[in-house]
Design a protein around this motif. Structure first.
Motif, mmCIF file in Angstrom:
data_model
loop_
_atom_site.group_PDB
_atom_site.id
_atom_site.type_symbol
_atom_site.label_atom_id
_atom_site.label_comp_id
_atom_site.label_asym_id
_atom_site.label_seq_id
_atom_site.Cartn_x
_atom_site.Cartn_y
_atom_site.Cartn_z
ATOM 1 N N GLN A 63 1.407 4.307 -2.730
ATOM 2 C CA GLN A 63 0.823 5.426 -2.418
ATOM 3 C C GLN A 63 -0.607 5.567 -1.961
ATOM 4 O OE1 GLN A 63 2.697 9.199 -4.147
ATOM 5 N NE2 GLN A 63 4.192 7.662 -4.857
ATOM 6 N N ARG A 64 -1.252 4.362 -1.364
ATOM 7 C CA ARG A 64 -2.575 4.419 -1.197
ATOM 8 C C ARG A 64 -2.741 4.678 0.612
ATOM 9 N NH1 ARG A 64 -2.220 -0.597 -3.927
ATOM 10 N NH2 ARG A 64 -2.668 -1.767 -1.896
ATOM 11 N N PHE A 65 -1.781 5.206 1.075
ATOM 12 C CA PHE A 65 -1.978 5.731 2.411
ATOM 13 C C PHE A 65 -2.525 7.179 2.406
ATOM 14 C CE2 PHE A 65 0.530 2.183 3.542
ATOM 15 C CZ PHE A 65 0.223 2.180 5.161
ATOM 16 N N ASP A 66 -3.317 7.789 3.416
ATOM 17 C CA ASP A 66 -3.709 8.976 3.350
ATOM 18 C C ASP A 66 -2.691 10.200 3.306
ATOM 19 O OD1 ASP A 66 -6.327 8.276 3.376
ATOM 20 O OD2 ASP A 66 -6.763 8.472 5.428
ATOM 21 N N ARG A 67 -2.637 11.195 2.981
ATOM 22 C CA ARG A 67 -1.724 12.203 2.592
ATOM 23 C C ARG A 67 -1.567 12.753 3.997
ATOM 24 N NH1 ARG A 67 2.140 12.024 -1.443
ATOM 25 N NH2 ARG A 67 1.273 11.118 -3.137
ATOM 26 N N ILE A 68 -0.654 13.282 4.585
ATOM 27 C CA ILE A 68 -0.345 14.092 5.568
ATOM 28 C C ILE A 68 -0.500 15.614 5.249
ATOM 29 C CG2 ILE A 68 1.285 15.003 7.245
ATOM 30 C CD1 ILE A 68 2.677 12.316 7.471
ATOM 31 N N PRO A 69 -1.448 16.342 5.775
ATOM 32 C CA PRO A 69 -1.741 17.652 5.268
ATOM 33 C C PRO A 69 -0.598 18.622 5.142
ATOM 34 C CG PRO A 69 -3.424 16.833 6.888
ATOM 35 C CD PRO A 69 -2.179 15.815 6.997
ATOM 36 N N ARG A 127 0.829 -1.143 0.067
ATOM 37 C CA ARG A 127 0.011 -0.058 -0.096
ATOM 38 C C ARG A 127 0.859 1.129 -0.126
ATOM 39 N NH1 ARG A 127 -3.411 0.659 4.643
ATOM 40 N NH2 ARG A 127 -4.279 2.260 3.751
ATOM 41 N N TRP A 128 1.990 1.289 0.888
ATOM 42 C CA TRP A 128 3.060 2.291 0.794
ATOM 43 C C TRP A 128 3.396 2.688 -0.601
ATOM 44 C CZ3 TRP A 128 3.527 6.162 4.092
ATOM 45 C CH2 TRP A 128 4.629 7.064 3.763
#
Length: 95
Positions: A76-82, A72-73
């Motif tokens: 790039q399927r993890f939520d983005r850090i704002p 997943r990493w």
């Protein structure tokens, strides 16, 4: 057990421990802890959790969950850090 400060130095039995440094306590110890400047001290401990697999920033009791998280990493399927724009690639897998 262990103690860890996230912001200011603290003391264990009168000995200074810098922030961001883990103080490991002897089994059964009952130390006197002081935080002269205030702050946040995390207490870490308890019964052992059993075997854990560790890969980079991922920890799990099941190897298949680690492999899935790595995939997943990389995709790039993890939520983005704002506010964060840089992508850090996963280190190479070890066999």
């Amino acid at each position: 057990m262990a103690l860890y400060s996230t912001d200011h130095p603290f003391e264990v039995d009168g000995e200074k421990v810098d922030e961001f440094t883990m103080a490991i306590l002897a089994p059964g110890a009952t130390p006197k802890v002081a935080a002269p400047r205030g702050g946040h001290v995390v207490v870490i401990g308890g019964e052992p959790l059993g075997h854990r697999f560790v890969s980079w920033n991922f920890v799990s009791s099941r190897r298949e969950l680690i492999l899935a998280a790595e995939d997943r990493w990389q995709a790039q399927r993890f939520d983005r850090i704002p506010g964060e724009t840089e992508f850090i690639a996963l280190p190479a897998r070890h066999a």
